[in-house]
Enzyme design. Structure first.
Site, short mmCIF file in Angstrom:
data_model
loop_
_atom_site.label_atom_id
_atom_site.label_comp_id
_atom_site.label_asym_id
_atom_site.label_seq_id
_atom_site.Cartn_x
_atom_site.Cartn_y
_atom_site.Cartn_z
N SER A 193 9.62 6.89 -11.31
CA SER A 193 9.57 8.28 -10.85
C SER A 193 9.31 9.14 -12.08
CB SER A 193 10.87 8.64 -10.14
OG SER A 193 10.86 9.96 -9.66
N ASN A 211 4.54 1.34 -10.95
CA ASN A 211 4.38 2.19 -12.12
C ASN A 211 3.13 3.06 -12.07
OD1 ASN A 211 4.52 2.83 -15.20
ND2 ASN A 211 2.55 1.79 -14.95
N ASP A 239 -6.98 -1.35 -6.69
CA ASP A 239 -7.16 0.08 -6.47
C ASP A 239 -6.14 0.49 -5.41
OD1 ASP A 239 -7.88 2.64 -5.72
OD2 ASP A 239 -10.03 2.23 -5.65
N LEU A 282 3.34 3.16 -20.01
CA LEU A 282 4.59 2.46 -19.77
C LEU A 282 4.36 1.11 -19.12
CD1 LEU A 282 7.65 2.34 -19.80
CD2 LEU A 282 7.66 3.66 -17.66
N THR A 321 2.72 8.17 -23.87
CA THR A 321 2.01 7.12 -23.14
C THR A 321 0.54 7.46 -22.89
OG1 THR A 321 2.64 8.13 -21.04
CG2 THR A 321 4.11 6.43 -21.93
N LYS A 331 6.49 12.27 -5.91
CA LYS A 331 7.68 11.77 -6.61
C LYS A 331 8.97 12.08 -5.84
CE LYS A 331 5.67 9.93 -10.21
NZ LYS A 331 5.64 8.46 -10.37
N THR A 355 -1.28 -5.57 -12.47
CA THR A 355 -2.44 -5.03 -11.77
C THR A 355 -3.04 -3.89 -12.59
OG1 THR A 355 -1.47 -3.25 -10.41
CG2 THR A 355 -1.22 -5.54 -9.63
N TYR A 366 1.89 16.34 -7.04
CA TYR A 366 2.62 15.34 -7.84
C TYR A 366 4.09 15.32 -7.43
CZ TYR A 366 4.52 13.02 -12.02
OH TYR A 366 5.18 12.18 -12.88
#
Length: 283
Positions: free
Chosen positions: A140, A89, A63, A21, A189, A158, A39, A154
């Site tokens: 998110s 992202n 990083d 994405l 993706t 989020k 980045t 994870y």
């Protein structure tokens, strides 16, 4: 007076832009005539976009597990030109039972999904306030509103990002700084192929964790319904809205999963109304 939504050219700062994405958002913003600081961990990943768009694209190596790198890159970016739109992202998921996750896996997961976006958001608030406004897009997921086995770290990242963003959005709305949480579903993706797995242990192998792990390992991303180019276009469109939504749910699978989760939580909450009232002092 023209606002950010009306400006012909804006400057974006997008993390995790090498693929998925992030790359689609970078390409879309460039095609729309905007400038992007992207980045990445591998700078060569965007060579084709640099060749096409020239100096409207700046690529920085970053990083997110190194706070000093975040400060360095943001400082250099702001010295070049003000940033109008920030997109947090970058991300990945560690799959496995909570008991199987190493302390380092947990720390790195929360560092990338929550702490780095918090630090990046914080770093841009003052310059955005002083320039009269800005947009911050937090990528998110449906995993920011629902919980599934094997994704505990994870979800921690989020869900934390959702709470942080909801709070900050109220603090800065008067300065015309608007934050939006984007909640994609299953999107093509390459995210599924990039999943990281814990070392499997025998107690979990034949239960829900093992079954979920095997399903994810064998997932066919070609069956995912989310089109990342359309998703990028939908996100871009919110930056042209004078009052963008706090949450942007993208994907029929996301909509149905979050709707079911919220309905279940509401039902559970309402069933506890008498108990909730029962703990008050009695005169």
């Amino acid at each position: 007076m023209p606002t950010l939504a009306d400006q012909a050219e804006r400057h974006w700062f997008i993390t995790g832009a090498a693929g998925g994405l992030g790359r689609h958002l970078t390409a879309h913003a460039l095609r729309e005539g905007d400038r992007v600081t992207a980045t990445v961990r591998r700078p060569a990943a965007l060579d084709d976009l640099r060749e096409t768009h020239g100096d409207r694209l700046t690529v920085e190596v970053l990083d997110l597990t190194r706070p000093a790198d975040i400060d360095r890159v943001i400082g250099a970016t702001l010295r070049r030109r003000p940033v109008d739109i920030v997109v947090n992202n970058a991300g990945y998921a560690v799959v496995g039972a909570a008991e199987e996750m190493t302390a380092q896996q947990v720390r790195d997961q929360v560092e990338v999904l929550l702490l780095a976006p918090m630090m990046i958001t914080r770093a841009f608030l003052r310059p955005m306030r002083e320039q009269g406004g800005g947009r911050i897009i937090q990528i998110s997921s449906m995993g920011g509103q629902i919980g599934t086995p094997t994704h505990s770290a994870y979800h921690a990242g989020k869900w934390g990002l959702e709470g942080y963003t909801e709070s900050v959005s109220q603090e800065v709305a008067d300065f015309d700084i608007h934050l939006t949480l984007v909640q994609p579903g299953a999107t093509r993706t390459g995210f599924a192929a990039a999943l990281r797995y814990t070392t499997e242990t025998a107690p979990y192998r034949d239960h829900v964790v093992g079954r979920t792990r095997r399903a994810l390992a064998g997932a066919d991303e070609s069956l995912f319904t989310g089109d990342p180019a359309r998703l990028a276009a939908a996100v871009h469109a919110t930056t042209r809205q004078h009052r963008p939504p706090l949450r942007l749910t993208l994907g029929a699978d996301t909509y149905h999963a979050i709707h079911a989760a919220l309905t279940e939580r509401r039902t559970a909450l309402e069933s506890q109304q008498p108990l909730a009232a029962s703990v008050a002092f009695r005169d």
